[in-house]
Write a protein that holds these residues in place. Structure first.
Motif, PDB file in Angstrom:
ATOM      1  N   GLY B  51      50.933  36.307  42.094  1.00 37.28           N
ATOM      2  CA  GLY B  51      50.641  37.716  41.812  1.00 37.28           C
ATOM      3  C   GLY B  51      51.201  38.628  42.889  1.00 37.28           C
ATOM      4  O   GLY B  51      51.319  39.839  42.707  1.00 37.28           O
ATOM      5  N   THR B  65      53.173  43.565  44.843  1.00 39.14           N
ATOM      6  CA  THR B  65      52.547  42.901  43.700  1.00 39.14           C
ATOM      7  C   THR B  65      53.633  42.573  42.680  1.00 39.14           C
ATOM      8  O   THR B  65      54.645  43.255  42.599  1.00 39.14           O
ATOM      9  N   LEU B  73      46.767  46.990  38.155  1.00 37.07           N
ATOM     10  CA  LEU B  73      46.461  47.802  39.333  1.00 37.07           C
ATOM     11  C   LEU B  73      46.153  49.236  38.941  1.00 37.07           C
ATOM     12  O   LEU B  73      45.456  49.946  39.635  1.00 37.07           O
ATOM     13  N   ARG B  75      44.582  50.484  36.060  1.00 37.32           N
ATOM     14  CA  ARG B  75      43.889  50.112  34.837  1.00 37.32           C
ATOM     15  C   ARG B  75      43.389  51.362  34.146  1.00 37.32           C
ATOM     16  O   ARG B  75      42.783  52.216  34.765  1.00 37.32           O
TER      17      ARG B  75
ATOM     18  N   ARG C   8      46.612  35.195  39.255  1.00 35.15           N
ATOM     19  CA  ARG C   8      47.680  36.126  39.643  1.00 35.15           C
ATOM     20  C   ARG C   8      47.154  37.566  39.681  1.00 35.15           C
ATOM     21  O   ARG C   8      47.471  38.330  40.587  1.00 35.15           O
ATOM     22  N   GLU C   9      46.359  37.907  38.667  1.00 31.54           N
ATOM     23  CA  GLU C   9      45.838  39.276  38.628  1.00 31.54           C
ATOM     24  C   GLU C   9      44.910  39.538  39.808  1.00 31.54           C
ATOM     25  O   GLU C   9      44.998  40.578  40.470  1.00 31.54           O
ATOM     26  N   ALA C  12      46.878  39.975  43.005  1.00 33.21           N
ATOM     27  CA  ALA C  12      47.532  41.281  43.098  1.00 33.21           C
ATOM     28  C   ALA C  12      46.516  42.382  43.378  1.00 33.21           C
ATOM     29  O   ALA C  12      46.776  43.316  44.145  1.00 33.21           O
ATOM     30  N   ILE C  13      45.342  42.273  42.772  1.00 32.88           N
ATOM     31  CA  ILE C  13      44.324  43.319  42.943  1.00 32.88           C
ATOM     32  C   ILE C  13      43.831  43.363  44.388  1.00 32.88           C
ATOM     33  O   ILE C  13      43.763  44.421  45.004  1.00 32.88           O
ATOM     34  N   ARG C  28      36.519  44.810  37.169  1.00 33.36           N
ATOM     35  CA  ARG C  28      36.813  46.033  36.436  1.00 33.36           C
ATOM     36  C   ARG C  28      38.310  46.176  36.165  1.00 33.36           C
ATOM     37  O   ARG C  28      38.725  46.881  35.264  1.00 33.36           O
ATOM     38  N   HIS C  29      39.133  45.517  36.974  1.00 36.27           N
ATOM     39  CA  HIS C  29      40.581  45.688  36.823  1.00 36.27           C
ATOM     40  C   HIS C  29      41.265  44.577  36.042  1.00 36.27           C
ATOM     41  O   HIS C  29      42.301  44.817  35.441  1.00 36.27           O
ATOM     42  N   VAL C  30      40.722  43.376  36.094  1.00 35.54           N
ATOM     43  CA  VAL C  30      41.451  42.274  35.470  1.00 35.54           C
ATOM     44  C   VAL C  30      41.508  42.448  33.956  1.00 35.54           C
ATOM     45  O   VAL C  30      40.614  43.046  33.346  1.00 35.54           O
ATOM     46  N   THR C  31      42.571  41.923  33.381  1.00 30.33           N
ATOM     47  CA  THR C  31      42.704  41.950  31.925  1.00 30.33           C
ATOM     48  C   THR C  31      42.534  40.546  31.363  1.00 30.33           C
ATOM     49  O   THR C  31      42.136  40.387  30.218  1.00 30.33           O
TER      50      THR C  31
END
Lengths: 268, 194, 194
Positions: B51, B65, B73, B75, C8-9, C12-13, C28-31
């Motif tokens: 990531g 990233t 990032l 969102r 990965r998400e 990066a976050i 709250r940010h991950v998809t």
């Protein structure tokens, strides 16, 4: 006041400097003296400590160092404590001098513990010293999207509201669009006036572009002709079914007097 | 393979640097011996599927990233907002009269339509521009979108309840095509002026 | 094993966040679907031998350089300002006794707290006011921040060096275990009031 946290937190045990600026108050001096006894703080001799502190103050005075008041207050209090501790035990003493000595010991231990804790905190892997982070992270963003809430009912009721709003002015306009009976009576009486010749009733109809208005005028003018004839003010004649309807005045009269009288009784 | 100690140092230096760094700058700081450029290449390869990726931009190295994770990032959260009354009315007018010009909408509502109102409806994806009216000034016309029908559970615009009744009562009659200006439209339809 | 997409998400976050982030913030940010805490644990493990490590500090996660590389990176940065002895002691007292009032800090140190000392700790983001004590005068209390834990490499307050021993020995209590009339003593002697 030491500004260098990497320097030893405690004064060297044997040489107690008399530079008072190096000490952070009487408790700091007492702790320095206690550490100089080179024993566990739990095992220090309070009496020896008192003597050392009083000697320290005496030395400072000999050197004509200016002592802050709290150093002297401490000296006086320690002298009092020493005298209490040396006297034969007095069960009535309040507070018990031995409790006071314990309390002093506790305070020295506690301050020592916090010094130790501070040193151990500084020895940890500190950010900016041992560990480093990103300098300018982008940051996370939560963006509120523009979704709109609206239901079919909202649309329909909004449209209904618009239609209702438009209907109100329309009613008043439509009313003006018809030739009312009393208006037709007044108009026909005025137009026929004293005309004794047979005249096609349609000649008295108003000319208007609006079909609806013309039809309304035809109906109300026809009714007006019937009414004027019933009152005996006009004659009506028709040669045949669907033939032109002819009208003529019976007696010429000032129109308004008659119309007012009849309009009231035959409004519809 | 590069010395893992050197790789760790290079990794930490690039990560903590306050700006992208060159190989020369990294070399000046590392304590382990070895080829910094090779260490960077090894690192970039090991980060490629992650990531976070190590990239070179104009001879300077930086961590960033992974490009495909931008949406994570930044969102977007759906926060439903109620439509203003003006917007609902405008939407209703467009739905019942489409294609409708702004002047027509204003005439029917009896108030001016602020530019933001149609923008909101277009942002919501319910209304879109639908060509120009072939009349003086060639005003832009607006119509509803397929999204409008879908969002409001309509198979067809004909499904709008009540439209047939309203038309039968004469309230929705359009002006004859000959008099295509906004005023004439209104005169022939919802209200009459003399 | 956690979904690599989620890992990965999360990676990066945490990397892009401008401050250490909680699991809730990450979630709250991950998809991608999955257990964020498990993804963090997996990530921390995979980073452990690297020059960058993923750590948890007070329930918040952050990337930082490996502590053993401090000597390499210190040369790239200007040293932070050194703390005064008074500031270090005050920080320790707040951390081990929190919430602590100014009077308690003064009682332990035996001197008044100079105005600058708490300011320095608050400006560093390590100490913040934490409500008032429900005691006469309702004095303001101070406590440490999540930033304190992060900056001093503490996973949580239980990680404070030696805190369990200090608590067991009664040195974090307000009075000696014997229950001597502590107040009289402090008032009469050690506590200097100005």
């Amino acid at each position: 006041m030491a500004d260098d946290f990497d320097a030893p937190v405690r004064a060297p045990p044997d040489t107690l400097t008399l530079a008072l600026g190096a000490w952070e108050g009487p408790l700091d001096v007492l702790l320095g003296l206690a550490r100089a006894q080179k024993v566990d703080l739990k095992a220090i001799s309070i009496l020896a400590l008192v003597d050392q502190y009083l000697a320290f103050i005496a030395d400072a005075r000999d050197l004509r160092l200016e002592l802050a008041a709290d150093y002297l207050v401490m000296a006086a209090w320690l002298a009092y404590l020493k005298s209490c501790l040396l006297l034969p035990p007095d069960p009535q003493a309040d507070p018990d001098p031995h409790d006071l000595a314990l309390r002093l010991q506790f305070q020295l231990q506690r301050l020592d513990a916090m010094r130790e804790a501070g040193a151990r905190l500084l020895a940890r892997d500190r950010a900016g010293h041992d560990t480093f982070r990103r300098v300018a992270p982008e940051g996370l963003r939560l963006v509120a999207s523009r979704t709109f809430e609206c239901h079919l009912y909202d649309v329909l009721s909004a449209y209904g509201g618009i239609v209702r709003r438009r209907e109100r002015p329309e009613y008043s306009i439509v009313r003006r669009d018809v030739l009312a009976l009393d208006e037709a009576l007044e108009r026909l009486a005025r137009l026929v006036g004293g005309a004794r010749d047979w005249t096609d009733l349609s000649a008295y109809l108003p000319s208007a572009p609006d079909e609806a208005y013309r039809r309304s005028a035809l109906a109300s003018t026809f009714l007006a002709a019937l009414e004027l004839t019933r009152q005996g003010r006009t004659d009506l004649a028709q040669a045949d079914a669907f033939a032109p309807l002819l009208v003529r005045a019976v007696i010429p009269l000032p129109p308004h007097t008659v119309i007012l009288a009849n309009a009231g009784g035959n409004g519809d | 393979m590069t010395d893992p100690g050197l790789i760790r140092e290079v990794e930490a230096i690039v990560f903590a640097a306050d700006a992208p760094v060159t190989v020369a700058e990294i070399t000046r700081h590392v304590t382990a011996a070895g080829d910094v450029a090779a260490a960077l290449a090894d690192l970039a390869e090991s980060y490629a599927p992650r990531g976070i990726v190590l990239v070179e931009r104009g001879g300077r190295w930086l961590f960033q990233t992974a490009p495909d994770l931008g949406h994570v990032l930044r969102r977007t959260r759906t926060a439903p907002r109620k439509l203003s009354r003006a917007a609902v009315e405008t939407l209703a007018i467009v739905a019942y009269h489409e294609p409708a010009t702004r002047a027509e909408i204003e005439d029917i509502r009896g108030v001016t339509v602020s530019p933001g109102t149609l923008d909101v409806l277009m942002a919501a994806g319910w209304v879109h521009p639908a060509g120009r009216r072939e009349s003086p000034g060639r005003p832009l016309q607006f119509a509803t979108t397929p999204g409008f029908l879908a969002d409001f559970g309509l198979a067809d615009r004909r499904d709008l309840p009540g439209i047939a009744d309203l038309r039968a009562s004469g309230l929705l009659d359009r002006a004859p095509p000959s008099g295509a200006s906004a005023g004439d439209f209104a005169g022939g339809g919802l209200h009459s002026e003399r």
